[in-house]
Design an enzyme around this catalytic site. Structure first.
Site, mmCIF file in Angstrom:
data_model
loop_
_atom_site.group_PDB
_atom_site.id
_atom_site.type_symbol
_atom_site.label_atom_id
_atom_site.label_comp_id
_atom_site.label_asym_id
_atom_site.label_seq_id
_atom_site.Cartn_x
_atom_site.Cartn_y
_atom_site.Cartn_z
ATOM 1 N N TYR A 146 44.846 44.604 75.918
ATOM 2 C CA TYR A 146 45.318 45.091 74.625
ATOM 3 C C TYR A 146 45.141 46.590 74.469
ATOM 4 O O TYR A 146 45.865 47.230 73.716
ATOM 5 C CB TYR A 146 44.564 44.391 73.485
ATOM 6 C CG TYR A 146 45.107 43.042 73.118
ATOM 7 C CD1 TYR A 146 45.073 41.986 74.019
ATOM 8 C CD2 TYR A 146 45.648 42.817 71.856
ATOM 9 C CE1 TYR A 146 45.558 40.746 73.670
ATOM 10 C CE2 TYR A 146 46.128 41.572 71.501
ATOM 11 C CZ TYR A 146 46.086 40.541 72.403
ATOM 12 O OH TYR A 146 46.562 39.315 72.057
ATOM 13 N N LYS A 195 39.087 34.819 85.323
ATOM 14 C CA LYS A 195 40.001 34.527 86.439
ATOM 15 C C LYS A 195 39.412 35.231 87.657
ATOM 16 O O LYS A 195 40.047 36.100 88.286
ATOM 17 C CB LYS A 195 41.421 35.016 86.088
ATOM 18 C CG LYS A 195 42.499 34.579 87.059
ATOM 19 C CD LYS A 195 42.829 33.094 87.000
ATOM 20 C CE LYS A 195 43.838 32.723 88.069
ATOM 21 N NZ LYS A 195 44.092 31.265 88.145
ATOM 22 N N ASP A 227 42.756 28.955 83.701
ATOM 23 C CA ASP A 227 43.761 27.879 83.771
ATOM 24 C C ASP A 227 43.088 26.518 83.645
ATOM 25 O O ASP A 227 43.566 25.610 82.949
ATOM 26 C CB ASP A 227 44.607 27.984 85.053
ATOM 27 C CG ASP A 227 43.796 28.210 86.318
ATOM 28 O OD1 ASP A 227 42.569 28.453 86.229
ATOM 29 O OD2 ASP A 227 44.377 28.137 87.418
ATOM 30 N N ASP A 251 42.964 35.202 73.121
ATOM 31 C CA ASP A 251 44.108 35.095 72.215
ATOM 32 C C ASP A 251 44.830 33.772 72.470
ATOM 33 O O ASP A 251 45.128 33.010 71.553
ATOM 34 C CB ASP A 251 45.063 36.279 72.451
ATOM 35 C CG ASP A 251 46.271 36.218 71.547
ATOM 36 O OD1 ASP A 251 46.102 35.914 70.352
ATOM 37 O OD2 ASP A 251 47.395 36.463 72.038
ATOM 38 N N ASP A 255 44.479 29.933 70.155
ATOM 39 C CA ASP A 255 45.608 29.219 69.536
ATOM 40 C C ASP A 255 45.628 27.764 69.998
ATOM 41 O O ASP A 255 45.904 26.849 69.222
ATOM 42 C CB ASP A 255 46.947 29.873 69.904
ATOM 43 C CG ASP A 255 47.412 30.874 68.843
ATOM 44 O OD1 ASP A 255 46.543 31.438 68.150
ATOM 45 O OD2 ASP A 255 48.630 31.084 68.713
HETATM 46 C C1 IPM Z 1 45.510 37.204 66.836
HETATM 47 C C2 IPM Z 1 46.932 37.674 66.823
HETATM 48 C C3 IPM Z 1 46.960 39.153 67.196
HETATM 49 C C4 IPM Z 1 46.350 39.277 68.581
HETATM 50 C C5 IPM Z 1 48.350 39.808 67.141
HETATM 51 C C6 IPM Z 1 48.994 39.643 65.774
HETATM 52 C C7 IPM Z 1 48.310 41.264 67.539
HETATM 53 O O1 IPM Z 1 47.710 36.919 67.681
HETATM 54 O O2 IPM Z 1 44.703 37.723 66.033
HETATM 55 O O3 IPM Z 1 45.194 36.318 67.618
HETATM 56 O O4 IPM Z 1 47.039 39.094 69.573
HETATM 57 O O5 IPM Z 1 45.153 39.558 68.660
HETATM 58 MG MG MG Z 2 46.704 35.276 68.534
#
Ligand code: IPM
Ligand code: MG
Length: 365
Positions: A146, A195, A227, A251, A255
């Protein structure tokens, strides 16, 4: 206690869900005798509209002067919003990345917990989650892909794009220490995800995490390749306690973890620096498709406010009260649309909107 909180409602559903978290914090303050002041500032798309940039120095300064920041969400529809016609560094997300960096928020905590009442919303087979799961992902937030150097250049008649994954020992060490400290207060297992079979940055990650682990003989450390971790999260999520990983892997995995917990609308997060200061926000996004309709689930933001009480203000009793009030509304059959059972089987449940969910939780503090 006096609590000086800056709030960044942001875009989309942000203002709606932040309003409910404030409602619950005010209920906590009234019940336990604390004093809260809120100051709202702009960030993301609304800041672009007002000032032409997603993050202003004024917003950074206001956050720095506060004890903690309560955030909603930023961004809009990436295909239709004019914000996404701007260059990347001027878009709403640049505001979020900018504030993380400006405030040094290197440790992002994202708990993923399966509420028994929401087991029907979990997409995994019921035998896989029969014993539930309760993990916290700790994602490094200010390094890696990032924030490494990036470029797009013209070479041999085509565009070539480069992103760089950089980690220093000190960046790895400080987030690993956070993970082990937290594991010590939980089930004492850290799964460090990398990794290391391919990446140098992961081999360094592994070595530094092992050095930190040596100082925590009571905590078990396991290494897992990313993975394999993605696979194990859906095969047997109950095995995880604290999951420690770098920015990009975190990230993606967070999710995944949120989805198996039933809804992104349930998951809180805290982004911390070395001090007690933190930025607290739901894990989900701005959901522009449902913004302004009063139907968004405010629970993730309310739980994030609970994390603020715990991590910034050391008010464990008050934080427990927030968690308990959320559990109680779920037990009482109160649901926003996203956590209603999809099969239409919800006769004993009461479907409510954003504000009513906030009222019900505040009433249970
Ligand atoms: C998160 C989001 C952010 C990230 C985006 C919106 C930049 O996906 O907070 O997980 O990738 O960190
Ligand atoms: Mg995210």
């Amino acid at each position: 206690m006096k609590m000086n909180i800056v709030s960044i409602p942001g875009d989309g559903i942000g203002p709606e869900i932040v309003a409910e978290a404030k409602k619950v914090l005010n209920a906590v303050a009234a019940k336990y005798g604390h004093e809260i002041t809120f100051k709202d500032v702009l960030m993301g798309g609304c800041s672009i509209d007002a000032y032409g940039e997603p993050l202003t120095q004024e917003t950074i300064d206001a956050c720095k002067a506060a004890d903690a920041v309560l955030m909603g969400s930023i961004g809009g529809d990436t295909t239709t919003s004019p914000w996404y016609k701007l260059p990347p560094e001027k878009r709403p997300e640049a505001g979020l990345l900018g504030i993380r960096k400006a405030l040094g928020l290197f440790a992002n905590l994202r708990p993923a917990y399966l509420y028994p009442e929401l087991a029907a919303a979990c997409p995994l087979r019921s035998d896989i989650v029969a014993n539930g799961f309760d993990m916290v992902m700790i994602r490094e937030l200010t390094g890696g892909l990032y924030f490494g150097p990036r470029s797009t250049v013209e070479r041999d008649g085509q565009q070539v794009a480069t992103d760089t994954l950089v980690y220093s020992e000190s960046e790895i060490r400080r987030v690993a220490i956070r993970a082990f400290d937290i594991a010590r207060k939980r089930r004492k297992l850290v799964t460090s995800v990398d990794k290391a079979n391919v990446l140098d940055s992961s081999r360094l990650w592994r070595r530094v995490v092992e050095e930190v682990a040596a100082g925590y003989p009571d905590v078990t450390l396991k290494h897992q390749l990313v993975d394999s971790c993605a696979m194990e999260l859906v095969r047997d999520p109950g095995q995880f306690d604290v999951v420690l990983t770098e920015n990009m892997f975190g990230d993606i995995l967070s999710d995944e973890a949120s989805m198996i917990a039933g809804s992104l609308g349930m998951l809180s997060s805290a982004s911390l620096n070395e001090t007690k200061f933190g930025l607290y926000e739901p894990s989900g996004g701005s959901a522009p498709d449902i913004a302004g309709k009063g139907i968004a689930n405010p629970i993730a933001t309310i739980l994030s406010a609970g994390m603020m009480l715990r991590y910034t203000f050391d008010l464990d009793k008050e934080a427990d009260a927030v968690d308990a009030a959320v559990k109680q509304v779920l037990a009482d059959g109160i649901r926003t649309g996203d956590i209603m059972p999809k099969d239409g089987d919800g006769a004993d449940l009461r479907r409510v909107g954003t504000a009513e969910m906030g009222d019900e939780i505040a009433a249970r503090i």
